[in-house]
Design a protein around this motif. Structure first.
Motif, PDB file in Angstrom:
ATOM      1  N   THR A  23      28.001  23.134 104.799  1.00 31.60           N
ATOM      2  CA  THR A  23      28.997  23.885 104.511  1.00 31.60           C
ATOM      3  C   THR A  23      28.370  25.350 104.454  1.00 31.60           C
ATOM      4  OG1 THR A  23      29.056  23.139 102.210  1.00 31.60           O
ATOM      5  CG2 THR A  23      30.764  22.439 103.789  1.00 31.60           C
ATOM      6  N   GLY A  24      27.358  25.327 103.642  1.00 33.16           N
ATOM      7  CA  GLY A  24      26.944  26.521 103.393  1.00 33.16           C
ATOM      8  C   GLY A  24      26.173  27.201 104.826  1.00 33.16           C
ATOM      9  N   PHE A  25      25.642  26.391 105.795  1.00 35.90           N
ATOM     10  CA  PHE A  25      25.031  26.730 106.869  1.00 35.90           C
ATOM     11  C   PHE A  25      26.261  27.527 107.855  1.00 35.90           C
ATOM     12  CE2 PHE A  25      24.589  25.892 111.525  1.00 35.90           C
ATOM     13  CZ  PHE A  25      23.503  26.427 111.808  1.00 35.90           C
ATOM     14  N   TRP A  26      27.528  26.594 107.801  1.00 37.54           N
ATOM     15  CA  TRP A  26      28.616  27.472 108.713  1.00 37.54           C
ATOM     16  C   TRP A  26      29.514  28.518 108.262  1.00 37.54           C
ATOM     17  CZ3 TRP A  26      28.179  26.637 113.752  1.00 37.54           C
ATOM     18  CH2 TRP A  26      27.746  25.367 113.953  1.00 37.54           C
ATOM     19  N   ALA A  27      29.435  28.598 106.807  1.00 32.92           N
ATOM     20  CA  ALA A  27      29.853  29.669 106.241  1.00 32.92           C
ATOM     21  C   ALA A  27      29.156  30.739 106.326  1.00 32.92           C
ATOM     22  CB  ALA A  27      30.053  29.453 104.530  1.00 32.92           C
ATOM     23  N   ASN A  28      27.893  30.861 106.412  1.00 32.26           N
ATOM     24  CA  ASN A  28      27.031  31.818 106.641  1.00 32.26           C
ATOM     25  C   ASN A  28      27.289  32.537 108.107  1.00 32.26           C
ATOM     26  OD1 ASN A  28      24.777  33.566 106.271  1.00 32.26           O
ATOM     27  ND2 ASN A  28      23.702  32.247 107.657  1.00 32.26           N
ATOM     28  N   LYS A  38      39.439  35.810 103.630  1.00 31.96           N
ATOM     29  CA  LYS A  38      38.574  34.685 103.612  1.00 31.96           C
ATOM     30  C   LYS A  38      39.185  33.091 103.152  1.00 31.96           C
ATOM     31  CE  LYS A  38      34.339  36.337 104.932  1.00 31.96           C
ATOM     32  NZ  LYS A  38      33.560  37.096 104.086  1.00 31.96           N
ATOM     33  N   TRP A  39      38.373  32.329 103.785  1.00 38.23           N
ATOM     34  CA  TRP A  39      38.910  30.889 103.625  1.00 38.23           C
ATOM     35  C   TRP A  39      38.599  30.517 102.047  1.00 38.23           C
ATOM     36  CZ3 TRP A  39      34.477  32.512 106.279  1.00 38.23           C
ATOM     37  CH2 TRP A  39      33.393  32.494 105.709  1.00 38.23           C
ATOM     38  N   ASP A  40      39.539  29.575 101.744  1.00 38.17           N
ATOM     39  CA  ASP A  40      39.340  28.707 100.130  1.00 38.17           C
ATOM     40  C   ASP A  40      38.469  27.800 100.174  1.00 38.17           C
ATOM     41  OD1 ASP A  40      41.410  30.709  99.495  1.00 38.17           O
ATOM     42  OD2 ASP A  40      43.122  29.195 100.356  1.00 38.17           O
ATOM     43  N   THR A  41      38.511  26.957 101.371  1.00 39.19           N
ATOM     44  CA  THR A  41      37.388  25.707 101.156  1.00 39.19           C
ATOM     45  C   THR A  41      36.899  25.861 102.621  1.00 39.19           C
ATOM     46  OG1 THR A  41      39.647  24.668 100.441  1.00 39.19           O
ATOM     47  CG2 THR A  41      37.858  23.202 100.830  1.00 39.19           C
ATOM     48  N   ILE A  42      35.560  25.543 102.849  1.00 44.93           N
ATOM     49  CA  ILE A  42      34.768  25.460 103.882  1.00 44.93           C
ATOM     50  C   ILE A  42      35.295  24.260 104.900  1.00 44.93           C
ATOM     51  CG2 ILE A  42      32.452  25.735 105.100  1.00 44.93           C
ATOM     52  CD1 ILE A  42      31.701  26.924 102.399  1.00 44.93           C
ATOM     53  N   LEU A  43      35.294  23.090 104.133  1.00 45.22           N
ATOM     54  CA  LEU A  43      35.165  21.864 105.127  1.00 45.22           C
ATOM     55  C   LEU A  43      35.903  20.867 104.102  1.00 45.22           C
ATOM     56  CD1 LEU A  43      34.790  19.907 107.394  1.00 45.22           C
ATOM     57  CD2 LEU A  43      32.731  19.705 106.527  1.00 45.22           C
ATOM     58  N   LYS A  44      37.074  20.303 104.772  1.00 46.59           N
ATOM     59  CA  LYS A  44      37.673  19.227 104.247  1.00 46.59           C
ATOM     60  C   LYS A  44      37.607  17.937 105.463  1.00 46.59           C
ATOM     61  CE  LYS A  44      41.749  18.084 102.210  1.00 46.59           C
ATOM     62  NZ  LYS A  44      43.103  18.130 102.108  1.00 46.59           N
ATOM     63  N   TRP A  45      37.106  16.786 105.096  1.00 44.08           N
ATOM     64  CA  TRP A  45      36.990  16.089 106.404  1.00 44.08           C
ATOM     65  C   TRP A  45      37.163  14.589 105.981  1.00 44.08           C
ATOM     66  CZ3 TRP A  45      32.778  12.803 108.179  1.00 44.08           C
ATOM     67  CH2 TRP A  45      31.656  12.865 107.277  1.00 44.08           C
ATOM     68  N   ASN A  46      37.571  13.628 106.991  1.00 47.25           N
ATOM     69  CA  ASN A  46      37.550  12.311 106.845  1.00 47.25           C
ATOM     70  C   ASN A  46      37.565  11.824 108.164  1.00 47.25           C
ATOM     71  OD1 ASN A  46      38.086   9.538 106.332  1.00 47.25           O
ATOM     72  ND2 ASN A  46      39.891  10.042 105.062  1.00 47.25           N
ATOM     73  N   PHE A  47      36.602  10.949 108.502  1.00 43.29           N
ATOM     74  CA  PHE A  47      36.377  10.248 109.918  1.00 43.29           C
ATOM     75  C   PHE A  47      37.107   8.794 109.606  1.00 43.29           C
ATOM     76  CE2 PHE A  47      32.764  12.639 112.307  1.00 43.29           C
ATOM     77  CZ  PHE A  47      33.507  13.743 112.513  1.00 43.29           C
ATOM     78  N   ASN A  48      37.354   8.492 108.515  1.00 43.33           N
ATOM     79  CA  ASN A  48      38.207   7.055 108.653  1.00 43.33           C
ATOM     80  C   ASN A  48      39.693   7.109 108.725  1.00 43.33           C
ATOM     81  OD1 ASN A  48      35.689   5.308 108.067  1.00 43.33           O
ATOM     82  ND2 ASN A  48      35.713   6.394 106.001  1.00 43.33           N
ATOM     83  N   VAL A 267      34.268  30.110 115.639  1.00 40.15           N
ATOM     84  CA  VAL A 267      32.794  30.159 115.128  1.00 40.15           C
ATOM     85  C   VAL A 267      31.952  29.287 116.126  1.00 40.15           C
ATOM     86  CG1 VAL A 267      31.610  29.405 113.021  1.00 40.15           C
ATOM     87  CG2 VAL A 267      33.684  30.427 112.861  1.00 40.15           C
ATOM     88  N   TYR A 268      32.366  28.190 116.490  1.00 38.93           N
ATOM     89  CA  TYR A 268      31.518  27.430 117.366  1.00 38.93           C
ATOM     90  C   TYR A 268      31.155  27.866 118.831  1.00 38.93           C
ATOM     91  CZ  TYR A 268      28.943  23.243 118.260  1.00 38.93           C
ATOM     92  OH  TYR A 268      28.059  22.314 118.556  1.00 38.93           O
ATOM     93  N   ALA A 269      32.085  28.572 119.264  1.00 36.19           N
ATOM     94  CA  ALA A 269      31.889  28.945 120.761  1.00 36.19           C
ATOM     95  C   ALA A 269      31.085  30.048 120.695  1.00 36.19           C
ATOM     96  CB  ALA A 269      33.437  29.196 121.371  1.00 36.19           C
ATOM     97  N   ALA A 270      31.322  31.107 119.764  1.00 34.36           N
ATOM     98  CA  ALA A 270      30.405  32.149 119.657  1.00 34.36           C
ATOM     99  C   ALA A 270      29.007  31.838 119.310  1.00 34.36           C
ATOM    100  CB  ALA A 270      31.078  33.100 118.659  1.00 34.36           C
ATOM    101  N   PHE A 453      29.083  13.690 111.496  1.00 30.49           N
ATOM    102  CA  PHE A 453      29.486  14.645 110.605  1.00 30.49           C
ATOM    103  C   PHE A 453      30.386  15.740 111.533  1.00 30.49           C
ATOM    104  CE2 PHE A 453      29.407  18.229 107.731  1.00 30.49           C
ATOM    105  CZ  PHE A 453      29.226  17.643 106.660  1.00 30.49           C
ATOM    106  N   PRO A 454      31.290  16.336 111.108  1.00 33.16           N
ATOM    107  CA  PRO A 454      32.121  17.260 111.902  1.00 33.16           C
ATOM    108  C   PRO A 454      31.472  18.407 112.081  1.00 33.16           C
ATOM    109  CG  PRO A 454      32.969  17.068 109.681  1.00 33.16           C
ATOM    110  CD  PRO A 454      31.999  16.000 109.805  1.00 33.16           C
ATOM    111  N   TRP A 455      31.830  19.203 113.053  1.00 29.13           N
ATOM    112  CA  TRP A 455      31.121  20.520 113.594  1.00 29.13           C
ATOM    113  C   TRP A 455      32.668  21.366 113.525  1.00 29.13           C
ATOM    114  CZ3 TRP A 455      31.493  16.162 115.976  1.00 29.13           C
ATOM    115  CH2 TRP A 455      32.325  16.220 117.456  1.00 29.13           C
TER     116      TRP A 455
END
Ligand code: PRX
Length: 635
Positions: A23-28, A38-48, A267-270, A453-455
């Motif tokens: 999360t720190g990596f992508w927030a940067n 700006k966002w409130d939460t960087i990542l919320k996820w669940n793969f199940n 963010v990801y495409a750039a 892990f999500p990207w």
């Protein structure tokens, strides 16, 4: 601008950081964009119970990140260079200022046609600048674009429009492709007979051919543009609002509307564009894909334009007017990075050395490939003859659903190996599992490629069908995203993609569901049932092979029936899905539960003699029959 890795130790450092603190990596990285809030939460996820949210609470518009964010530095710089199909026609160049003005004007056209935030807009255009303008205009006003590849049939277009319930269609009178003219308006008219959600059809004049006109529904692009101003405010979107839908094939019949979000995709495409291709200011970048597919979305339009790059867009095909067309474009525009596909390269290799051997392309620094496994011969040809042994090749593995490149060398930073996608990009955590879902740790292993892990660029859902999203990607292996691909991790930890493990085939880089083709074949009144598999094809990577059961066809009607089945597939889907071979057979190998055992058919067309255990078949005798007919057919 997003940060750029420039050394191998830098890559290792960033990769470790991205796994230790994703999360720190992508927030940067996300910090380098322009956020209204700006966002409130960087990542919320669940793969199940899959649910993925990046930068939740953030508010932004992606076009403000392309234009307002870049204008100060790049306003006068070329954003888009358009190279026409016919090289004697003039090129079109648009600076960031000019492209912005067109985008805002067309945003107003859309607003005049009552398109609002969240509405879907279908775009069925050839590779003309209006395609980019239309996509960005949708993004400007918060409408969701759904680009449909211009090679798709009326039926396929209509199916996509109806699934998304698009309000507007944008098409052209026609398109140029080599020495052919594609009758897009005619196809669109046919599609619209069955697509009642479309209220307006906006038509770009490209070929100037004679077309039918429905005065209630059809509007010329240029007359609509004459009515509007070129100022248009941006709709401010939530980070997780959908940016676009792009339909792709899966292992069951109906195409899937893959949904990408606004902020995560941006963010990801750039980030991946800048790093993989090592883009520097003033470079000229040329991706030869079609914007009808994800490669064009992420690496002709969004990635390059977010990073203030100059992106070359090509209307034509690699061998028109002759097979040195790509090289001519590279020299004409002094291209630094060139991104192509194995099929295009193999078709150029087959044209002979004379088209490349004396060509010098001193501006080239990076070569890319995508869409299908590249064979070593093509890799070496690309490296030696196009790159003249001095350009690193980035063999980029990714998918419509991943939004951007996942496993790939970073040009000049990660040492390459022929035909290997090499290493995961920072933030990407691949795992290899066996058929039971056990993780295969260490090196020198082979199995199913998953991500644990999500990207930010991961697709969030399938339009209107979240259960299908769950089933397609997250149900096979608990807690993992399954890509559908097989992979080998070699003794150095390098990844080599082996191709699809499911009922998806990859024909000339086009992803096709075998079930989708079978459904089209089965529509034929003389067909009882069919099974489609991919077979190794020298140029296209895979070709389409159809085993068809049909009753009582007289010998002299076989060719005619084959042709009418092929025509039917072109009409139902697209000429790209047309079977190369049709073999009439008495029956198909089936399990007791009635499932077709495709493995056997695959082995036959791949000339593998080991059929494994066939005792579970209800009709094991069919295998000999199939082999006999296959061996006696003309190939
Ligand atoms: O099988 C993989 C193959 O293309 C599939 C994704 O297709 P699509 O969603 O149409 O996206 C194509 C462009 C990103 C993958 O599951 N594929 C893609 N890139 C590679 C590849 N196979 C081998 N090597 C690649 N570099």
């Amino acid at each position: 601008m997003v940060p750029k890795i420039s050394t191998l130790s830098g890559y290792i450092h960033e990769y470790q950081k991205s796994v230790a603190n994703p999360t720190g990596f992508w927030a940067n990285i996300a910090d380098s964009f322009y956020w209204r809030k700006k966002w409130d939460t960087i990542l919320k996820w669940n793969f199940n119970d899959p649910e993925i949210e990046w930068f939740k609470g953030g508010r932004l518009n992606i076009t403000e990140n392309i234009f307002e964010r870049n204008l100060f530095q790049h306003g006068e710089q070329k954003a888009l260079i358009w190279e026409p199909n016919d090289p004697s026609e003039s090129i079109i160049e648009l600076t960031y200022e000019e492209l912005f003005s067109e985008v805002k004007s067309f945003a107003n056209v859309l607003r005049n046609h009552a398109v609002k935030k969240g509405d879907r807009v279908a775009i069925y255009l050839p590779m003309v600048p209006e395609l980019v303008i239309a996509m960005l205009a949708c993004a400007r006003i918060g409408a969701i674009h759904s680009v449909v590849f211009a090679g798709f049939s009326a039926n396929a277009l209509s199916e996509r429009i109806n699934d998304a319930q698009a309000k507007i269609l944008i098409t052209a009178d026609g398109g140029f492709r080599g020495n052919k003219i594609i009758n897009l308006k005619e196809t669109a008219d046919e599609a619209l007979l069955n697509s009642p959600s479309i209220r307006s059809n906006i038509v770009v004049k490209r070929t100037n051919q004679k077309i039918e006109w429905n005065t209630k529904r059809d509007f010329w692009w240029h007359t609509e543009m004459d009515k509007v101003m070129d100022e248009a405010s941006a709709e401010i979107m939530d980070a997780e609002d959908p940016l676009f839908i792009l339909y792709t094939s899966g292992s069951t019949g109906k195409p899937k509307g893959v949904v990408h979000s606004t902020a995560g995709y941006m963010v990801y495409a750039a980030y991946t564009f800048k790093n993989v291709f090592q883009y520097s200011s003033n470079d000229i970048y040329f991706c030869a894909a079609d914007i009808g597919w994800i490669t064009g979305h992420s690496y002709i339009v969004y990635g390059p334009l977010l990073e203030g790059a100059t992106t070359v867009m090509f209307e034509g095909i690699p061998n028109f007017p002759n097979p040195s067309r790509y090289w001519d474009i590279i020299n004409k525009h002094q291209v630094n990075q060139f991104y192509s596909s194995p099929t295009a390269l193999r078709s150029l290799i087959a044209e002979g050395q004379q088209w490349i051997k004396d060509v010098k392309m001193p501006s080239l620094r990076v070569l890319g490939t995508v869409g299908e496994p590249i064979n070593e011969e093509a890799w070496h040809w690309y490296h030696d003859h196009v790159g003249k042994n001095k350009c690193p090749i980035v063999d980029t593995w990714w998918q419509t659903e991943t939004g951007g490149i996942m496993i790939s060398p970073i040009a000049g930073v990660i040492p390459t190996k022929p035909a290997f996608a090499c290493l995961p990009l920072p933030g990407i955590q691949p795992v290899i599992v066996d058929a039971e879902g056990n993780k295969l740790c260490g090196n020198s292993v082979e199995g199913n490629l998953c991500l644990q892990f999500p990207w930010p660029g991961i697709a969030r859902t399938i339009w209107n069908d979240h259960p299908r999203y769950v089933k397609s990607y997250f149900s096979k292996y608990q807690g993992l995203y399954f890509t559908g691909d097989g992979v080998r991790r070699d003794e150095d930890g390098y990844y080599r993609i082996l191709g699809r493990m499911d009922d998806v085939i990859n024909v000339a880089g086009h992803r096709l569901g075998t079930a989708e083709i079978e459904n089209a074949i089965n529509e034929h009144p003389l067909v009882v049932e069919s099974a489609v598999v991919g077979y190794p094809h020298e140029i296209k990577g895979q070709g389409v092979f159809a085993f068809v059961v049909s009753n009582d066809i007289p010998m002299n009607a076989i060719e005619e029936l084959k042709n009418s089945i092929k025509k039917g597939v072109s009409k139902m889907i697209s000429p790209i899905a047309r079977p190369d071979f049709i073999l009439f057979v008495d029956g198909l190998p089936k399990t007791r539960s009635g499932k077709i055992m495709r493995r056997i058919l695959k082995n036959i067309v791949e000339h593998k003699s080991d059929f494994g255990d066939i005792t579970t078949l209800t009709n094991p005798e069919i295998v000999d029959h199939l082999l006999q007919i296959y061996n006696s057919m003309e190939k």
